[in-house]
Design a protein around this motif. Structure first.
Motif, PDB file in Angstrom:
ATOM      1  N   ARG A  70       0.830  -1.216   0.000  1.00  0.00           N
ATOM      2  CA  ARG A  70       0.000   0.000   0.000  1.00  0.00           C
ATOM      3  C   ARG A  70       0.861   1.262   0.000  1.00  0.00           C
ATOM      4  O   ARG A  70       0.566   2.224  -0.707  1.00  0.00           O
ATOM      5  CB  ARG A  70      -0.922  -0.002   1.225  1.00  0.00           C
ATOM      6  N   ILE A  71       1.910   1.228   0.807  1.00  0.00           N
ATOM      7  CA  ILE A  71       2.809   2.392   0.884  1.00  0.00           C
ATOM      8  C   ILE A  71       3.491   2.639  -0.459  1.00  0.00           C
ATOM      9  O   ILE A  71       3.624   3.788  -0.911  1.00  0.00           O
ATOM     10  CB  ILE A  71       3.859   2.180   1.992  1.00  0.00           C
ATOM     11  N   ILE A  72       3.931   1.559  -1.107  1.00  0.00           N
ATOM     12  CA  ILE A  72       4.607   1.683  -2.399  1.00  0.00           C
ATOM     13  C   ILE A  72       3.667   2.250  -3.463  1.00  0.00           C
ATOM     14  O   ILE A  72       4.058   3.085  -4.288  1.00  0.00           O
ATOM     15  CB  ILE A  72       5.175   0.315  -2.840  1.00  0.00           C
ATOM     16  N   LYS A  73       2.421   1.830  -3.429  1.00  0.00           N
ATOM     17  CA  LYS A  73       1.426   2.364  -4.375  1.00  0.00           C
ATOM     18  C   LYS A  73       1.261   3.869  -4.220  1.00  0.00           C
ATOM     19  O   LYS A  73       1.106   4.595  -5.199  1.00  0.00           O
ATOM     20  CB  LYS A  73       0.078   1.669  -4.157  1.00  0.00           C
ATOM     21  N   ILE A  74       1.305   4.327  -2.970  1.00  0.00           N
ATOM     22  CA  ILE A  74       1.102   5.754  -2.692  1.00  0.00           C
ATOM     23  C   ILE A  74       2.371   6.564  -2.982  1.00  0.00           C
ATOM     24  O   ILE A  74       2.316   7.610  -3.644  1.00  0.00           O
ATOM     25  CB  ILE A  74       0.684   5.958  -1.209  1.00  0.00           C
ATOM     26  N   CYS A  75       3.519   6.088  -2.512  1.00  0.00           N
ATOM     27  CA  CYS A  75       4.762   6.863  -2.580  1.00  0.00           C
ATOM     28  C   CYS A  75       5.496   6.750  -3.917  1.00  0.00           C
ATOM     29  O   CYS A  75       6.277   7.637  -4.286  1.00  0.00           O
ATOM     30  CB  CYS A  75       5.700   6.436  -1.460  1.00  0.00           C
ATOM     31  N   LYS A  76       5.285   5.625  -4.615  1.00  0.00           N
ATOM     32  CA  LYS A  76       5.955   5.378  -5.899  1.00  0.00           C
ATOM     33  C   LYS A  76       7.480   5.614  -5.816  1.00  0.00           C
ATOM     34  O   LYS A  76       8.041   6.436  -6.545  1.00  0.00           O
ATOM     35  CB  LYS A  76       5.348   6.256  -6.993  1.00  0.00           C
ATOM     36  N   PRO A  77       8.174   4.912  -4.924  1.00  0.00           N
ATOM     37  CA  PRO A  77       9.619   5.133  -4.752  1.00  0.00           C
ATOM     38  C   PRO A  77      10.440   4.556  -5.902  1.00  0.00           C
ATOM     39  O   PRO A  77      10.015   3.618  -6.583  1.00  0.00           O
ATOM     40  CB  PRO A  77       9.920   4.389  -3.454  1.00  0.00           C
ATOM     41  N   LYS A  78      11.632   5.133  -6.093  1.00  0.00           N
ATOM     42  CA  LYS A  78      12.572   4.586  -7.072  1.00  0.00           C
ATOM     43  C   LYS A  78      13.444   3.523  -6.406  1.00  0.00           C
ATOM     44  O   LYS A  78      13.840   2.547  -7.022  1.00  0.00           O
ATOM     45  CB  LYS A  78      13.445   5.702  -7.638  1.00  0.00           C
ATOM     46  N   SER A 125       6.941  -7.522  -2.274  1.00  0.00           N
ATOM     47  CA  SER A 125       5.907  -6.499  -2.423  1.00  0.00           C
ATOM     48  C   SER A 125       6.332  -5.439  -3.438  1.00  0.00           C
ATOM     49  O   SER A 125       5.507  -4.950  -4.216  1.00  0.00           O
ATOM     50  CB  SER A 125       5.611  -5.845  -1.066  1.00  0.00           C
ATOM     51  N   CYS A 126       7.617  -5.110  -3.457  1.00  0.00           N
ATOM     52  CA  CYS A 126       8.130  -4.156  -4.452  1.00  0.00           C
ATOM     53  C   CYS A 126       7.970  -4.716  -5.862  1.00  0.00           C
ATOM     54  O   CYS A 126       7.534  -4.009  -6.780  1.00  0.00           O
ATOM     55  CB  CYS A 126       9.607  -3.865  -4.191  1.00  0.00           C
ATOM     56  N   SER A 127       8.339  -5.984  -6.029  1.00  0.00           N
ATOM     57  CA  SER A 127       8.285  -6.623  -7.351  1.00  0.00           C
ATOM     58  C   SER A 127       6.865  -6.680  -7.887  1.00  0.00           C
ATOM     59  O   SER A 127       6.641  -6.548  -9.101  1.00  0.00           O
ATOM     60  CB  SER A 127       8.865  -8.043  -7.257  1.00  0.00           C
ATOM     61  N   GLU A 128       5.906  -6.878  -7.000  1.00  0.00           N
ATOM     62  CA  GLU A 128       4.514  -7.001  -7.441  1.00  0.00           C
ATOM     63  C   GLU A 128       3.907  -5.663  -7.843  1.00  0.00           C
ATOM     64  O   GLU A 128       3.042  -5.611  -8.711  1.00  0.00           O
ATOM     65  CB  GLU A 128       3.682  -7.656  -6.339  1.00  0.00           C
ATOM     66  N   ILE A 129       4.352  -4.590  -7.215  1.00  0.00           N
ATOM     67  CA  ILE A 129       3.792  -3.272  -7.529  1.00  0.00           C
ATOM     68  C   ILE A 129       4.512  -2.617  -8.691  1.00  0.00           C
ATOM     69  O   ILE A 129       3.897  -2.073  -9.601  1.00  0.00           O
ATOM     70  CB  ILE A 129       3.846  -2.350  -6.281  1.00  0.00           C
ATOM     71  N   ASN A 130       5.844  -2.656  -8.688  1.00  0.00           N
ATOM     72  CA  ASN A 130       6.614  -1.997  -9.742  1.00  0.00           C
ATOM     73  C   ASN A 130       7.967  -2.678  -9.883  1.00  0.00           C
ATOM     74  O   ASN A 130       8.842  -2.543  -9.039  1.00  0.00           O
ATOM     75  CB  ASN A 130       6.797  -0.509  -9.414  1.00  0.00           C
TER      76      ASN A 130
END
Length: 284
Positions: free
Chosen positions: A24-32, A50-55
């Protein structure tokens, strides 16, 4: 009927909750970049997943900030399927060397450690103060405190400073020692690690990474092996001659031991000066 006992189910559920929260945090923050510790725990792998699944373009970094045990295999192996870091981040050139020799990780960068700073010890002569540093486990506290309490009774001219891990409460000492008398030459530390290091010339330890900090600041390492067939010594590559099992061993060592430049240099290369700017140059 087959019954399975799963002792760590609470921790497993906590890990899965963390996994969902990170997504959820990664979806919101969109970190590099996403960086987490890399000590061999399941939750670390779930953060990478979780990182791999989102981006999949996120650069995942695993920071091995403590020390690598002799038989520590989990951080050396790749799992695949999104559970691995893209880059291993180490604290020094010595640790980087261990990763290159024993693992399949190709991208390893040394960014140093906050433990780099050296302590100015005005009195460089050996004194009769021994720092005792157990890990954050009751069993390890018991082994090291009982042993040092036993030898303190005989080594009356030496002072032993018991230093608990920050995660342990002082009440653990009463629980361990119980009705046994704590020798009068034992001091329970209420000072900072830096202050304790300044006072001492020796460090008595088992599996604590604090030993590395002590040695790089001039203390002589004494590993309590406890007659075990395996080792948890963080200095296992360079400190094989400074192992003790009993009172006679430690008496001999203290009488004959000298500072070893090889061990000191090893520890200095384990925690080096920080330079986090190296991360900014990374590309997927």
């Amino acid at each position: 009927i087959k019954i399975f006992k799963f002792k760590n189910i609470f921790q497993a559920l906590q890990n899965l909750i963390l996994y969902e929260k990170v997504k959820r945090i990664i979806k919101i923050c969109k970190p590099k970049y996403v960086i987490t510790t890399f000590e061999g725990y399941a939750f670390e792998r779930l953060i990478f997943k979780s990182c791999s699944e989102i981006n999949k373009q996120i650069i995942k970094l695993g920071y091995q900030f403590s020390f690598i045990r002799k038989n520590q295999k989990s951080i050396m192996n790749k799992i695949g399927n999104g559970y691995d870091p893209d880059v291993i981040v180490s604290t020094g050139s010595q640790k980087t060397k261990i990763f290159r020799k024993h693992s399949n990780w190709k991208k390893i960068i040394n960014v140093g450690s906050p433990k780099y700073n050296l302590i100015d010890k005005k009195n460089k002569k050996l004194n009769k103060y021994i720092l005792v540093t157990p890990e954050a486990f009751e069993m390890e506290c018991k082994k090291l405190f009982e042993f040092s309490n036993l030898i303190a009774k005989d080594l009356i001219n030496y002072k032993f400073i018991w230093r608990l891990h920050p995660l342990m409460d002082n009440k653990i000492i009463k629980k361990i020692i119980k009705k046994k008398i704590i020798q009068s030459n034992i001091i329970i530390s209420k000072s900072s690690l830096q202050s304790d290091i300044k006072k001492c010339s020796y460090v008595l330890y088992r599996g604590s990474a604090t030993a590395i900090e002590c040695v790089r600041n001039g203390l002589i390492p004494i590993y309590y092996k406890n007659n075990e067939n395996f080792t948890i010594d963080p200095l296992y590559l360079v400190n094989k001659n400074n192992e003790v099992n009993n009172l006679s061993d430690i008496k001999y060592l203290i009488k004959n031991i000298k500072k070893n430049k090889k061990i000191i240099n090893y520890c200095k290369m384990y925690y080096e000066k920080q330079n986090w700017n190296k991360i900014l140059t990374l590309q997927k």
